[in-house]
Design a protein around this motif. Structure first.
Motif, PDB file in Angstrom:
ATOM      1  N   GLN A 403       0.857  -1.183   0.000  1.00 17.74           N
ATOM      2  CA  GLN A 403       0.000   0.000   0.000  1.00 17.74           C
ATOM      3  C   GLN A 403       0.891   1.229   0.000  1.00 17.74           C
ATOM      4  OE1 GLN A 403      -2.269  -0.444   3.585  1.00 17.74           O
ATOM      5  NE2 GLN A 403      -3.143  -2.420   2.977  1.00 17.74           N
ATOM      6  N   LEU A 404       0.304   2.384  -0.341  1.00 20.32           N
ATOM      7  CA  LEU A 404       1.091   3.616  -0.394  1.00 20.32           C
ATOM      8  C   LEU A 404       1.747   3.928   0.949  1.00 20.32           C
ATOM      9  CD1 LEU A 404      -1.225   5.906  -2.568  1.00 20.32           C
ATOM     10  CD2 LEU A 404       1.024   5.025  -3.199  1.00 20.32           C
ATOM     11  N   SER A 405       1.083   3.569   2.028  1.00 21.00           N
ATOM     12  CA  SER A 405       1.627   3.853   3.353  1.00 21.00           C
ATOM     13  C   SER A 405       2.874   3.023   3.664  1.00 21.00           C
ATOM     14  CB  SER A 405       0.566   3.595   4.432  1.00 21.00           C
ATOM     15  OG  SER A 405       0.115   2.250   4.372  1.00 21.00           O
ATOM     16  N   ASP A 406       3.161   2.016   2.823  1.00 17.27           N
ATOM     17  CA  ASP A 406       4.329   1.166   3.054  1.00 17.27           C
ATOM     18  C   ASP A 406       5.619   1.780   2.506  1.00 17.27           C
ATOM     19  OD1 ASP A 406       2.760  -0.861   4.221  1.00 17.27           O
ATOM     20  OD2 ASP A 406       2.289  -1.713   2.255  1.00 17.27           O
ATOM     21  N   LEU A 407       5.505   2.858   1.719  1.00 16.72           N
ATOM     22  CA  LEU A 407       6.712   3.497   1.187  1.00 16.72           C
ATOM     23  C   LEU A 407       7.591   3.945   2.345  1.00 16.72           C
ATOM     24  CD1 LEU A 407       5.234   5.578  -1.754  1.00 16.72           C
ATOM     25  CD2 LEU A 407       6.876   3.719  -1.949  1.00 16.72           C
ATOM     26  N   ARG A 408       8.856   3.598   2.262  1.00 15.28           N
ATOM     27  CA  ARG A 408       9.732   3.710   3.420  1.00 15.28           C
ATOM     28  C   ARG A 408      10.242   5.122   3.661  1.00 15.28           C
ATOM     29  NH1 ARG A 408      14.597  -0.540   3.679  1.00 15.28           N
ATOM     30  NH2 ARG A 408      15.808   0.833   4.958  1.00 15.28           N
ATOM     31  N   GLU A 409      10.239   5.535   4.914  1.00 13.83           N
ATOM     32  CA  GLU A 409      10.957   6.692   5.454  1.00 13.83           C
ATOM     33  C   GLU A 409      10.371   8.066   5.169  1.00 13.83           C
ATOM     34  OE1 GLU A 409      15.546   5.325   5.892  1.00 13.83           O
ATOM     35  OE2 GLU A 409      14.727   5.350   3.883  1.00 13.83           O
ATOM     36  N   SER A 410       9.520   8.213   4.175  1.00 21.29           N
ATOM     37  CA  SER A 410       9.013   9.560   3.955  1.00 21.29           C
ATOM     38  C   SER A 410       7.743   9.585   3.126  1.00 21.29           C
ATOM     39  CB  SER A 410      10.084  10.398   3.244  1.00 21.29           C
ATOM     40  OG  SER A 410       9.586  11.666   2.932  1.00 21.29           O
ATOM     41  N   GLY A 411       6.757  10.338   3.615  1.00 17.32           N
ATOM     42  CA  GLY A 411       5.528  10.532   2.844  1.00 17.32           C
ATOM     43  C   GLY A 411       5.761  11.408   1.633  1.00 17.32           C
ATOM     44  N   SER A 412       6.920  12.086   1.575  1.00 14.89           N
ATOM     45  CA  SER A 412       7.197  12.960   0.430  1.00 14.89           C
ATOM     46  C   SER A 412       7.390  12.157  -0.850  1.00 14.89           C
ATOM     47  CB  SER A 412       8.436  13.806   0.697  1.00 14.89           C
ATOM     48  OG  SER A 412       9.590  12.999   0.722  1.00 14.89           O
ATOM     49  N   ILE A 413       7.784  10.884  -0.727  1.00 11.30           N
ATOM     50  CA  ILE A 413       7.930  10.047  -1.927  1.00 11.30           C
ATOM     51  C   ILE A 413       6.577   9.914  -2.607  1.00 11.30           C
ATOM     52  CG2 ILE A 413       8.532   7.758  -2.802  1.00 11.30           C
ATOM     53  CD1 ILE A 413      10.463   7.454  -0.483  1.00 11.30           C
ATOM     54  N   GLU A 414       5.561   9.591  -1.816  1.00 10.69           N
ATOM     55  CA  GLU A 414       4.198   9.476  -2.354  1.00 10.69           C
ATOM     56  C   GLU A 414       3.719  10.812  -2.897  1.00 10.69           C
ATOM     57  OE1 GLU A 414      -0.340   8.850  -0.642  1.00 10.69           O
ATOM     58  OE2 GLU A 414       1.363   8.200   0.571  1.00 10.69           O
ATOM     59  N   GLN A 415       4.060  11.888  -2.213  1.00 14.44           N
ATOM     60  CA  GLN A 415       3.594  13.221  -2.610  1.00 14.44           C
ATOM     61  C   GLN A 415       4.258  13.679  -3.904  1.00 14.44           C
ATOM     62  OE1 GLN A 415       3.732  16.282   0.500  1.00 14.44           O
ATOM     63  NE2 GLN A 415       4.576  17.686  -0.995  1.00 14.44           N
ATOM     64  N   ASP A 416       5.572  13.473  -4.038  1.00 14.61           N
ATOM     65  CA  ASP A 416       6.309  13.970  -5.204  1.00 14.61           C
ATOM     66  C   ASP A 416       6.097  13.116  -6.445  1.00 14.61           C
ATOM     67  OD1 ASP A 416       7.458  16.100  -3.794  1.00 14.61           O
ATOM     68  OD2 ASP A 416       9.087  14.846  -3.050  1.00 14.61           O
ATOM     69  N   ALA A 417       5.750  11.844  -6.255  1.00 15.52           N
ATOM     70  CA  ALA A 417       5.626  10.921  -7.388  1.00 15.52           C
ATOM     71  C   ALA A 417       4.363  11.207  -8.196  1.00 15.52           C
ATOM     72  CB  ALA A 417       5.603   9.483  -6.895  1.00 15.52           C
ATOM     73  N   ASP A 418       4.498  11.100  -9.523  1.00 17.71           N
ATOM     74  CA  ASP A 418       3.330  11.188 -10.407  1.00 17.71           C
ATOM     75  C   ASP A 418       2.673   9.820 -10.543  1.00 17.71           C
ATOM     76  OD1 ASP A 418       3.551  14.048 -11.622  1.00 17.71           O
ATOM     77  OD2 ASP A 418       5.573  13.238 -11.758  1.00 17.71           O
ATOM     78  N   ILE A 419       3.486   8.781 -10.503  1.00 16.01           N
ATOM     79  CA  ILE A 419       2.984   7.409 -10.598  1.00 16.01           C
ATOM     80  C   ILE A 419       3.721   6.561  -9.565  1.00 16.01           C
ATOM     81  CG2 ILE A 419       2.856   5.340 -12.057  1.00 16.01           C
ATOM     82  CD1 ILE A 419       2.592   7.145 -14.491  1.00 16.01           C
ATOM     83  N   VAL A 420       2.977   5.755  -8.831  1.00 12.33           N
ATOM     84  CA  VAL A 420       3.588   4.805  -7.888  1.00 12.33           C
ATOM     85  C   VAL A 420       3.185   3.394  -8.317  1.00 12.33           C
ATOM     86  CG1 VAL A 420       3.744   3.993  -5.509  1.00 12.33           C
ATOM     87  CG2 VAL A 420       3.574   6.451  -5.970  1.00 12.33           C
ATOM     88  N   LEU A 421       4.204   2.555  -8.559  1.00  8.18           N
ATOM     89  CA  LEU A 421       3.983   1.171  -8.979  1.00  8.18           C
ATOM     90  C   LEU A 421       4.547   0.234  -7.918  1.00  8.18           C
ATOM     91  CD1 LEU A 421       5.305   1.544 -12.651  1.00  8.18           C
ATOM     92  CD2 LEU A 421       2.916   1.646 -11.924  1.00  8.18           C
ATOM     93  N   PHE A 422       3.807  -0.831  -7.629  1.00  8.48           N
ATOM     94  CA  PHE A 422       4.292  -1.848  -6.698  1.00  8.48           C
ATOM     95  C   PHE A 422       4.431  -3.174  -7.445  1.00  8.48           C
ATOM     96  CE2 PHE A 422       1.896   0.791  -3.476  1.00  8.48           C
ATOM     97  CZ  PHE A 422       3.043   1.299  -2.862  1.00  8.48           C
TER      98      PHE A 422
END
Length: 506
Positions: A403-422
């Motif tokens: 899930q998006l909340s699993d991105l490690r160490e910073s919520g800014s990764i989710e915020q700055d990304a245009d696309i998140v793929l797992f």
């Protein structure tokens, strides 16, 4: 517009070189601006107060801009109170100097040329400053000598000057923006696969995302063992190979959905990445390649694959411990020299931020890195794909899908990304929970458990899910792919393309 004049370095009576400047052009421009304030709109986007060689002229220009912003008339009368105590202006003649500047109405005709000349001379002075600093640092051996660090710092400084001399700002008319949108649509139409960005080489992924779009930051995340690097390597090869194929067919690079690729590998060496690509293309296990467990026929296939890949526009930088600033410098250089159209970073957490951010905390450092990667994508107008680790909390859940909340160490990764793929391979987890293999004499329950596990393995074997958890350009969802672990190759799964992620609205 007339060709801007360039002034050579002269020498003052003491023999010291004089920086290139034209005080007369500065005075003429200021006079023209005070006569016709409408000219401010033409020059203020490009020209700043610090571009003026004479400091007093810079302050006068800054005051004119301030009055214009407040919709006030800027002339010698309204400017006079702002310079009553200015000693530098007194040396030039005091407030009466403002009136002298407006003495020649002829300056109105060449105001834009004067502005361009002042700007160009300021760039030359900045260039001289960079050169002097380079020389001073290079000859100073009193501190630790770090030639490579000095070269990177010089490249950053030179790039700042180059940026200064480029098109100012990113303001585009709606007509320009519309033309760009139509060109992207035409590219998608002509691609045959409805791809408007750089192709991933996977039809089902292209169908979901339209390819990898310029100026986008894509995050490709997953737990260890999911195949992040393999998928990124596959996409890099596919994009580079498509560019070569299109060029052979006479399609210009700007019309191609392929791209030259810069792969920054902070985890694996260049030869390890090359081995993966060779394994994929030759069909030989990468493990067997490394250990030399191949036949003569396999070696011939390997040599043939290596020959085909020799001129592939895929550039691997495996320098360990890169800072985000150094990565950006190297990416700019590759863009300039090799015309790269896709950047891949493996992986984000192995980059380091500035010394200041590193001294604060890791979350702020990661925030700086993710912002830097997004800025790089926009600056070079190419897609940037950064691989990322996920936190261990995934392992504690029954459903291991990230899930998006699993991105490690910073919520800014989710915020700055245009696309998140797992990347998610259920096979990895099913294989790990293999029960005891039954033998003769075991009860029915043991046999039943192993049979159930075998059915689960058969269901997930050789498959993978690419979860599109965030996408600014379209819907989220799930793409099912085929994964051949032996040669670390991802490909389209014949049975379907994609479906919705449970619990995520498209």
């Amino acid at each position: 517009m007339a060709e801007p004049l360039r002034f050579p370095l002269e020498a003052d009576p003491s023999g010291a070189p004089v920086l290139p400047h034209n005080v007369e052009a500065e005075a003429a421009l200021l006079g023209a601006l005070m006569i016709d304030n409408r000219l401010v709109e033409d020059v203020q986007l490009k020209l700043r107060p610090d571009h003026f060689h004479e400091p007093a002229h810079g302050r006068i220009y800054e005051s004119i801009l301030k009055l214009a912003e407040r919709n006030m008339i800027a002339n010698p009368v309204t400017l006079r109170p702002m310079f009553e105590g200015d000693q530098a202006l007194k040396d030039l003649g005091g407030p009466a100097y403002l009136a002298q500047l407006t003495g020649s109405g002829a300056a109105l005709i060449g105001a834009r040329d004067f502005a361009a000349q002042i700007y160009d001379l300021a760039l030359l002075r900045a260039l001289i400053g960079v050169g002097r600093e380079m020389v001073e640092k290079a000859v100073d051996t009193s501190e630790s000598v770090d030639p490579k660090g000095q070269i990177e710092a010089a490249e950053v400084a030179l790039y700042r000057v180059a940026e200064e001399g480029g098109e100012q700002g990113s303001v585009k008319s709606f007509g320009q923006a519309t033309r760009m949108a139509v060109e992207a649509a035409e590219k998608a139409l002509n691609s045959g696969g409805h791809v408007s960005g750089v192709t991933t080489g996977l039809d089902s992924v292209n169908a979901k995302m339209g390819g990898l779009h310029n100026s986008d930051l894509l995050i490709l995340a997953g737990r260890p063992g999911m195949g992040k690097t393999s998928l990124a390597t596959n996409m890099a090869y596919n994009a580079a190979r498509r560019l070569v194929r299109d060029q052979e067919d006479g399609i210009p690079p700007e019309k191609s959905i392929g791209a030259a690729v810069a792969f920054f590998s902070l985890e694996m060496s260049a030869d390890q990445l090359a081995t993966r690509i060779l394994a994929e293309q030759s069909g030989i296990s990468s493990e067997n390649l490394r250990m030399g467990k191949i036949s003569q026929a396999d070696f011939r296939n390997l040599a043939r694959a290596a020959q085909d890949l020799e001129h592939l526009p895929l550039y691997i930088d495996d320098t360990p411990g890169l800072t985000i600033a150094a990565l950006r410098t190297r990416a700019r250089r590759l863009k300039r020299q090799r015309g790269i159209g896709l950047i891949i970073v493996d992986y984000l957490q192995l980059l380091t931020g500035s010394a200041k951010a590193a001294g604060e905390n890791r979350v702020q450092e990661i925030s700086e890195i993710s912002r830097g990667l997004k800025t790089l994508a926009k600056e070079l107008a190419v897609p940037v794909m950064a691989l990322s680790q996920l936190s261990r909390q995934v392992e504690s859940r029954e459903d291991k899908r990230p899930q998006l909340s699993d991105l490690r160490e910073s919520g800014s990764i989710e915020q700055d990304a245009d696309i998140v793929l797992f990347v998610f391979r259920e096979e990895y987890y099913v294989a790990a929970r293999e029960p005891k293999k039954p033998v003769d004499g075991d009860d029915a329950k043991v046999w039943e458990q192993h049979d159930q596990w075998s059915r689960d393995m058969e269901r997930v074997f050789g498959t993978c899910e690419l979860l599109v958890a965030k996408q600014r350009h379209g819907a989220t969802g799930r793409v099912r792919l085929k994964f051949e672990a032996k040669i670390t190759k991802f490909s389209d799964l014949a049975e379907d393309n994609y479906s919705s992620i449970p619990g995520v609205d498209d």
